[in-house]
Design a protein around this motif. Structure first.
Motif, short mmCIF file in Angstrom:
data_model
loop_
_atom_site.label_atom_id
_atom_site.label_comp_id
_atom_site.label_asym_id
_atom_site.label_seq_id
_atom_site.Cartn_x
_atom_site.Cartn_y
_atom_site.Cartn_z
N CYS A 145 -44.17 -44.98 21.76
CA CYS A 145 -45.20 -44.14 20.63
C CYS A 145 -45.55 -44.95 19.37
N GLY A 146 -45.06 -45.84 19.04
CA GLY A 146 -45.18 -46.61 18.01
C GLY A 146 -44.55 -46.21 17.03
N PHE A 147 -43.59 -45.67 16.94
CA PHE A 147 -42.58 -45.16 15.93
C PHE A 147 -41.50 -46.41 15.76
N VAL A 148 -41.20 -46.67 14.54
CA VAL A 148 -39.88 -47.63 14.46
C VAL A 148 -38.79 -47.16 13.69
N SER A 149 -38.70 -45.74 13.49
CA SER A 149 -37.78 -45.32 12.77
C SER A 149 -37.30 -43.89 13.50
N LYS A 150 -35.98 -43.95 14.05
CA LYS A 150 -35.75 -42.62 14.83
C LYS A 150 -35.67 -41.45 13.77
N SER A 151 -35.14 -41.51 12.51
CA SER A 151 -35.36 -40.56 11.65
C SER A 151 -36.76 -40.00 11.23
N SER A 152 -37.73 -40.91 11.07
CA SER A 152 -38.95 -40.41 10.93
C SER A 152 -39.56 -39.78 12.04
N PHE A 153 -39.27 -40.22 13.14
CA PHE A 153 -39.67 -39.90 14.46
C PHE A 153 -39.46 -38.36 14.67
N ASN A 154 -38.01 -37.96 14.51
CA ASN A 154 -37.37 -36.71 14.59
C ASN A 154 -38.16 -35.85 13.53
N THR A 155 -38.24 -36.27 12.42
CA THR A 155 -38.67 -35.64 11.24
C THR A 155 -40.25 -35.09 11.71
N ILE A 156 -41.04 -36.08 11.86
CA ILE A 156 -42.38 -35.52 12.29
C ILE A 156 -42.40 -34.91 13.44
N PHE A 157 -41.76 -35.11 14.52
CA PHE A 157 -41.79 -34.41 15.66
C PHE A 157 -41.38 -33.17 15.37
N LYS A 158 -40.39 -32.81 14.65
CA LYS A 158 -40.02 -31.46 14.45
C LYS A 158 -41.06 -30.54 13.55
N SER A 159 -41.68 -31.21 12.55
CA SER A 159 -42.70 -30.76 11.62
C SER A 159 -44.02 -30.20 12.48
N LYS A 160 -44.30 -31.08 13.47
CA LYS A 160 -45.27 -30.83 14.18
C LYS A 160 -45.22 -29.82 15.61
N THR A 161 -43.92 -29.72 16.11
CA THR A 161 -43.62 -28.79 17.16
C THR A 161 -42.75 -27.69 16.96
N GLY A 162 -41.95 -27.97 15.71
CA GLY A 162 -40.99 -26.90 15.40
C GLY A 162 -39.43 -26.93 16.30
N VAL A 163 -39.46 -28.26 16.91
CA VAL A 163 -38.25 -28.51 17.53
C VAL A 163 -37.91 -29.96 17.68
N THR A 164 -36.90 -30.34 17.72
CA THR A 164 -36.50 -31.81 17.83
C THR A 164 -36.96 -32.34 19.41
N PRO A 165 -36.98 -33.60 19.31
CA PRO A 165 -37.29 -34.29 20.77
C PRO A 165 -36.57 -33.71 21.92
N SER A 166 -35.24 -33.77 21.41
CA SER A 166 -34.19 -33.50 22.47
C SER A 166 -34.43 -32.04 22.72
N GLN A 167 -34.52 -31.17 21.92
CA GLN A 167 -34.88 -29.78 22.21
C GLN A 167 -36.13 -29.42 23.03
N PHE A 168 -37.13 -30.11 22.67
CA PHE A 168 -38.37 -30.25 23.48
C PHE A 168 -38.15 -30.70 24.78
N ARG A 169 -37.37 -31.77 25.09
CA ARG A 169 -37.31 -32.15 26.38
C ARG A 169 -36.47 -31.17 27.11
N GLU A 170 -35.64 -30.43 26.73
CA GLU A 170 -34.70 -29.40 27.22
C GLU A 170 -35.78 -28.39 27.76
N LEU A 171 -36.37 -28.00 26.99
CA LEU A 171 -37.38 -26.76 26.99
C LEU A 171 -38.35 -27.26 28.12
N GLU A 172 -38.71 -28.13 28.20
CA GLU A 172 -39.77 -28.69 29.29
C GLU A 172 -39.21 -29.13 30.72
N HIS A 173 -37.91 -29.23 30.61
CA HIS A 173 -37.25 -29.62 32.13
C HIS A 173 -36.48 -28.57 32.52
#
Length: 163
Positions: A135-163
């Protein structure tokens, strides 16, 4: 002496007004009165609006077709070059059209792409780190921070909710 100077200035202004009245008339060629009692530039405003609409459509089209937002180190200057416009004009168009700055727009598009990938692939097919890099991110911490601010959940939580 001061009064004489003021009288001389006023006489000079009257002389100019009579010899070149176009200097003191309303210039209807450039301005028009609108219903909202505001003034606007006719020709320049229409050209500017047309250019802005074209650039706005071009931004949407090019970003969706070429997916330039997936480039890890994409800058405003690079995108402006790709869209054949000035960085200042691109920035102003993004701000007015999307209500976001350049970084926020790119990060929003990247997060939407990450959400699609997280829905499409399970843990064994693609890790969150692989998706982050895709997706073009180079830092896992910035990815997690931005993802959580946009969706309200972490990427791991999002994946669990969707599967």
């Amino acid at each position: 002496m001061v009064h004489f100077g003021l009288i001389l200035l006023i006489c000079w202004m009257f002389f100019r007004a009579f010899n070149q009245p176009e200097l003191f008339r309303d210039n209807n060629k450039f301005f028009k009165r609108t219903k909202g009692l505001s003034w606007e530039l006719r020709n320049n405003d229409k050209e500017k609006q047309a250019k802005t609409l074209f650039l706005e459509d071009n931004i949407k089209k090019q970003l969706s077709e070429n997916k330039w937002y997936l480039l890890p180190n994409l800058t405003l200057e690079e995108l402006a070059k790709k869209l054949d416009t000035a960085p200042q004009i691109l920035s102003a168009t993004i701000n007015s059209s999307y209500g976001l700055n350049f970084s926020s727009l790119i990060n929003s598009l990247r997060i939407e792409h990450a959400k699609e990938l997280l829905k499409s692939f399970n843990k064994t097919e693609k890790s969150i780190s692989e998706i982050m890099y895709d997706c073009g991110f180079v830092s896992k911490s910035s990815f997690n921070t931005i993802f959580k601010s946009k969706t309200g959940v972490t990427p791991s939580q999002f994946r669990e909710l969707e599967h």
